[in-house]
Design a protein around this motif. Structure first.
Motif, PDB file in Angstrom:
ATOM      1  N   LEU A  33       4.910  -0.664   6.271  1.00 25.94           N
ATOM      2  CA  LEU A  33       4.982  -2.096   5.971  1.00 25.94           C
ATOM      3  C   LEU A  33       6.093  -2.762   6.784  1.00 25.94           C
ATOM      4  N   CYS A  59       6.553  -9.437   0.040  1.00 23.87           N
ATOM      5  CA  CYS A  59       5.723  -8.367   0.579  1.00 23.87           C
ATOM      6  C   CYS A  59       4.521  -8.132  -0.319  1.00 23.87           C
ATOM      7  N   VAL A  63       0.629  -8.485   0.928  1.00 23.78           N
ATOM      8  CA  VAL A  63      -0.266  -7.346   0.940  1.00 23.78           C
ATOM      9  C   VAL A  63      -1.468  -7.581   0.015  1.00 23.78           C
TER      10      VAL A  63
END
Length: 66
Positions: A33, A59, A63
Motif C-alpha cells: 500500500l 487509506c 482502498v
C-alpha cells in the motif's frame, strides 16, 4: 482489509504493527500500500515507520473505493 472503518484517533501516531491491526492486514500488504501511494508514513526514518491515524483512515477510504 477489515469491513468496518477503523476507530483509531485521527491525531494519534501508530507503529507498523498497530497500523496493520487497525486495517486488518499484514506488514507485507502495508508495504504494498505504501509503495502504491495509498498510505504514507509521517516520519522519514525508514527503520521505524510511524503512521498517523488520519492516514490510516484515508487509506481505508481509498482502498474500499477501489
Amino acid at each position: 482489509m477489515t469491513e468496518f472503518r477503523p476507530t483509531c484517533d485521527p491525531k494519534g501516531v501508530f507503529s507498523v504493527k498497530r497500523t496493520c491491526a487497525e486495517l486488518g492486514i499484514c506488514h507485507k500488504t502495508l508495504r504494498k500500500l505504501r509503495r502504491n501511494g495509498l498510505i504514507s508514513p509521517c516520519n522519514n526514518n525508514p527503520r521505524r515507520l510511524k503512521y498517523t491515524g488520519q492516514s490510516i483512515l484515508d487509506c481505508w477510504d481509498k482502498v474500499t473505493k477501489l
